[in-house]
Design a protein around this motif. Structure first.
Motif, PDB file in Angstrom:
ATOM      1  N   SER A 287       0.841  -1.190   0.000  1.00  0.00           N
ATOM      2  CA  SER A 287       0.000   0.000   0.000  1.00  0.00           C
ATOM      3  C   SER A 287       0.879   1.244   0.000  1.00  0.00           C
ATOM      4  O   SER A 287       1.865   1.312   0.741  1.00  0.00           O
ATOM      5  CB  SER A 287      -0.906   0.019   1.236  1.00  0.00           C
ATOM      6  OG  SER A 287      -1.816  -1.055   1.193  1.00  0.00           O
ATOM      7  N   PRO A 288       0.566   2.236  -0.834  1.00  0.00           N
ATOM      8  CA  PRO A 288       1.434   3.415  -0.913  1.00  0.00           C
ATOM      9  C   PRO A 288       1.368   4.257   0.348  1.00  0.00           C
ATOM     10  O   PRO A 288       0.330   4.331   1.014  1.00  0.00           O
ATOM     11  CB  PRO A 288       0.879   4.181  -2.112  1.00  0.00           C
ATOM     12  CG  PRO A 288      -0.554   3.749  -2.203  1.00  0.00           C
ATOM     13  CD  PRO A 288      -0.575   2.318  -1.749  1.00  0.00           C
ATOM     14  N   GLN A 289       2.477   4.879   0.677  1.00  0.00           N
ATOM     15  CA  GLN A 289       2.527   5.838   1.771  1.00  0.00           C
ATOM     16  C   GLN A 289       2.530   7.233   1.176  1.00  0.00           C
ATOM     17  O   GLN A 289       3.230   7.506   0.192  1.00  0.00           O
ATOM     18  CB  GLN A 289       3.784   5.633   2.622  1.00  0.00           C
ATOM     19  CG  GLN A 289       3.767   4.362   3.449  1.00  0.00           C
ATOM     20  CD  GLN A 289       4.989   4.274   4.340  1.00  0.00           C
ATOM     21  OE1 GLN A 289       6.131   4.262   3.868  1.00  0.00           O
ATOM     22  NE2 GLN A 289       4.771   4.226   5.637  1.00  0.00           N
ATOM     23  N   PHE A 290       1.763   8.124   1.770  1.00  0.00           N
ATOM     24  CA  PHE A 290       1.656   9.488   1.261  1.00  0.00           C
ATOM     25  C   PHE A 290       2.327  10.464   2.226  1.00  0.00           C
ATOM     26  O   PHE A 290       2.265  10.294   3.445  1.00  0.00           O
ATOM     27  CB  PHE A 290       0.186   9.866   1.054  1.00  0.00           C
ATOM     28  CG  PHE A 290      -0.464   9.106  -0.070  1.00  0.00           C
ATOM     29  CD1 PHE A 290      -0.449   9.601  -1.365  1.00  0.00           C
ATOM     30  CD2 PHE A 290      -1.087   7.885   0.170  1.00  0.00           C
ATOM     31  CE1 PHE A 290      -1.042   8.896  -2.407  1.00  0.00           C
ATOM     32  CE2 PHE A 290      -1.679   7.174  -0.857  1.00  0.00           C
ATOM     33  CZ  PHE A 290      -1.656   7.681  -2.155  1.00  0.00           C
ATOM     34  N   PHE A 291       2.941  11.479   1.645  1.00  0.00           N
ATOM     35  CA  PHE A 291       3.678  12.475   2.412  1.00  0.00           C
ATOM     36  C   PHE A 291       3.231  13.869   1.992  1.00  0.00           C
ATOM     37  O   PHE A 291       2.703  14.060   0.890  1.00  0.00           O
ATOM     38  CB  PHE A 291       5.186  12.316   2.183  1.00  0.00           C
ATOM     39  CG  PHE A 291       5.691  10.926   2.425  1.00  0.00           C
ATOM     40  CD1 PHE A 291       6.116  10.532   3.685  1.00  0.00           C
ATOM     41  CD2 PHE A 291       5.730   9.996   1.390  1.00  0.00           C
ATOM     42  CE1 PHE A 291       6.577   9.236   3.916  1.00  0.00           C
ATOM     43  CE2 PHE A 291       6.192   8.703   1.604  1.00  0.00           C
ATOM     44  CZ  PHE A 291       6.611   8.324   2.872  1.00  0.00           C
TER      45      PHE A 291
ATOM     46  N   VAL B 261       0.805  16.748  -1.763  1.00  0.00           N
ATOM     47  CA  VAL B 261       0.824  15.407  -1.194  1.00  0.00           C
ATOM     48  C   VAL B 261       1.424  14.506  -2.265  1.00  0.00           C
ATOM     49  O   VAL B 261       1.135  14.659  -3.449  1.00  0.00           O
ATOM     50  CB  VAL B 261      -0.593  14.947  -0.780  1.00  0.00           C
ATOM     51  CG1 VAL B 261      -1.549  14.918  -1.947  1.00  0.00           C
ATOM     52  CG2 VAL B 261      -0.535  13.585  -0.097  1.00  0.00           C
TER      53      VAL B 261
ATOM     54  N   THR C 268       3.511  10.489  -3.300  1.00  0.00           N
ATOM     55  CA  THR C 268       3.884   9.120  -2.982  1.00  0.00           C
ATOM     56  C   THR C 268       4.847   8.625  -4.044  1.00  0.00           C
ATOM     57  O   THR C 268       5.015   9.264  -5.085  1.00  0.00           O
ATOM     58  CB  THR C 268       2.643   8.207  -2.905  1.00  0.00           C
ATOM     59  OG1 THR C 268       3.024   6.920  -2.398  1.00  0.00           O
ATOM     60  CG2 THR C 268       2.015   8.013  -4.281  1.00  0.00           C
ATOM     61  N   HIS C 269       5.494   7.494  -3.783  1.00  0.00           N
ATOM     62  CA  HIS C 269       6.464   6.938  -4.721  1.00  0.00           C
ATOM     63  C   HIS C 269       5.784   5.908  -5.627  1.00  0.00           C
ATOM     64  O   HIS C 269       4.997   5.080  -5.168  1.00  0.00           O
ATOM     65  CB  HIS C 269       7.624   6.282  -3.965  1.00  0.00           C
ATOM     66  CG  HIS C 269       8.436   7.261  -3.175  1.00  0.00           C
ATOM     67  ND1 HIS C 269       9.456   8.001  -3.724  1.00  0.00           N
ATOM     68  CD2 HIS C 269       8.367   7.623  -1.873  1.00  0.00           C
ATOM     69  CE1 HIS C 269       9.988   8.777  -2.795  1.00  0.00           C
ATOM     70  NE2 HIS C 269       9.342   8.570  -1.669  1.00  0.00           N
TER      71      HIS C 269
ATOM     72  N   LEU D 193      -4.016   6.834  -9.628  1.00  0.00           N
ATOM     73  CA  LEU D 193      -3.708   8.147  -9.079  1.00  0.00           C
ATOM     74  C   LEU D 193      -3.949   9.251 -10.100  1.00  0.00           C
ATOM     75  O   LEU D 193      -4.447  10.332  -9.757  1.00  0.00           O
ATOM     76  CB  LEU D 193      -2.259   8.180  -8.584  1.00  0.00           C
ATOM     77  CG  LEU D 193      -1.971   7.336  -7.334  1.00  0.00           C
ATOM     78  CD1 LEU D 193      -0.485   7.364  -6.988  1.00  0.00           C
ATOM     79  CD2 LEU D 193      -2.798   7.822  -6.138  1.00  0.00           C
TER      80      LEU D 193
ATOM     81  N   ILE E  87       7.690   9.848  -8.752  1.00  0.00           N
ATOM     82  CA  ILE E  87       6.834  10.482  -7.752  1.00  0.00           C
ATOM     83  C   ILE E  87       5.482  10.820  -8.373  1.00  0.00           C
ATOM     84  O   ILE E  87       5.409  11.354  -9.484  1.00  0.00           O
ATOM     85  CB  ILE E  87       7.479  11.778  -7.212  1.00  0.00           C
ATOM     86  CG1 ILE E  87       8.787  11.475  -6.486  1.00  0.00           C
ATOM     87  CG2 ILE E  87       6.523  12.535  -6.304  1.00  0.00           C
ATOM     88  CD1 ILE E  87       8.624  10.747  -5.182  1.00  0.00           C
TER      89      ILE E  87
ATOM     90  N   TYR F  76       2.154  13.166  -7.460  1.00  0.00           N
ATOM     91  CA  TYR F  76       1.833  14.255  -6.537  1.00  0.00           C
ATOM     92  C   TYR F  76       0.546  14.954  -6.967  1.00  0.00           C
ATOM     93  O   TYR F  76       0.126  14.876  -8.117  1.00  0.00           O
ATOM     94  CB  TYR F  76       2.978  15.279  -6.509  1.00  0.00           C
ATOM     95  CG  TYR F  76       3.136  16.033  -7.810  1.00  0.00           C
ATOM     96  CD1 TYR F  76       2.467  17.235  -8.020  1.00  0.00           C
ATOM     97  CD2 TYR F  76       3.917  15.531  -8.853  1.00  0.00           C
ATOM     98  CE1 TYR F  76       2.576  17.926  -9.221  1.00  0.00           C
ATOM     99  CE2 TYR F  76       4.034  16.205 -10.049  1.00  0.00           C
ATOM    100  CZ  TYR F  76       3.362  17.402 -10.224  1.00  0.00           C
ATOM    101  OH  TYR F  76       3.464  18.063 -11.423  1.00  0.00           O
TER     102      TYR F  76
END
Length: 252
Positions: free
Chosen positions: A8-12, A30, A32-33, A46, A57, A59
């Motif tokens: 599962s992707p992590q979002f930053f 925001v 994620t990779h 996405l 990335i 975004y």
């Protein structure tokens, strides 16, 4: 206790920084990779959710006080070029776009550098080196292609490829529902050809020919004149709180 899959992707969330489009505003993103074997599928999901890709990335804007950035996609199967767009197509009838694997070249970088120096000398990409450019093209885990535009040559009818100097380039992601234009650039000395418009028209035609519905143009920034050109390609949909909705606008 719910177990989440390890893939599962992590979002930053980025820190606020000055907006490059609207004076006095600050942007946050925001991100994620996009890595691993699931990257193409994740990129599709996405992108359909309003994200854009830059290298590995994905975004999207997450600004606290502004909602000017709106995701735009052209409805390729319904598109009809305006009178001005037909003129652009006619002006560039001597050009052929050839799709290649996402591999950089010194010829591409030379054109890219000329484009930046003429059109975006103070932009965030203005100091990109040849290595930076190579990373922009190659650092992808999704189905990314380079489309090179050259003038027709004597063997074009046989090979399907142009010849001569490179005049324009598009970095494009192939997705399940169409094409996403990641970045494009062209010879700044050929301004009369409207090559930016021509490349969008070419992507619409490629999408139509593949029987797919959408060409993703990234973000239209309401209030930014430099983004107004995206409104010319109708019909199109904008992503809002209720999902993708048809946007009515008089084409130029």
């Amino acid at each position: 206790m719910t177990q989440h899959p390890t893939q599962s992707p992590q979002f930053f969330l980025t820190a606020p920084s000055p907006c490059p489009y609207l004076e006095g505003q600050f942007e946050r993103k925001v991100f994620t990779h996009l890595v691993g074997e699931k990257a193409p599928e994740m990129n599709d999901l996405l992108t359909q959710g309003g994200f854009r890709r830059s290298q590995n990335i994905a975004y999207r804007p997450a600004c606290e006080t502004c909602r000017a950035c709106v995701s735009v996609r052209i409805l390729a199967q319904e598109f009809q070029p305006s009178r001005n767009m037909r003129r652009v197509l006619s002006l560039n009838d001597d050009l052929v776009g050839t799709m290649h694997d996402a591999e950089p070249s010194t010829e591409q970088y030379s054109l890219f550098r000329a484009y930046l120096d003429a059109r975006h000398k103070r932009g965030g990409m203005s100091d990109m080196t040849v290595l930076d450019y190579a990373m922009m093209v190659e650092d992808t885990h999704v189905d990314t292609r380079i489309i090179e535009y050259r003038r027709r040559g004597p063997d074009t009818f046989v090979t399907g490829q142009g010849s001569g100097e490179l005049v324009a380039v598009a970095l494009t992601d192939q997705m399940a529902d169409g094409l996403s234009m990641v970045y494009s650039y062209f010879d700044p000395e050929l301004g009369d050809r409207s090559l930016g418009t021509f490349m969008i028209l070419d992507h619409i035609e490629r999408t139509r020919a593949a029987g797919l519905p959408h060409v993703y143009l990234g973000y239209w920034v309401n209030g930014s004149r430099k983004m107004n050109y995206k409104m010319r390609f109708q019909p199109q949909e904008h992503l809002g709180p209720k999902g993708w909705e048809r946007y009515a606008h008089e084409a130029v």
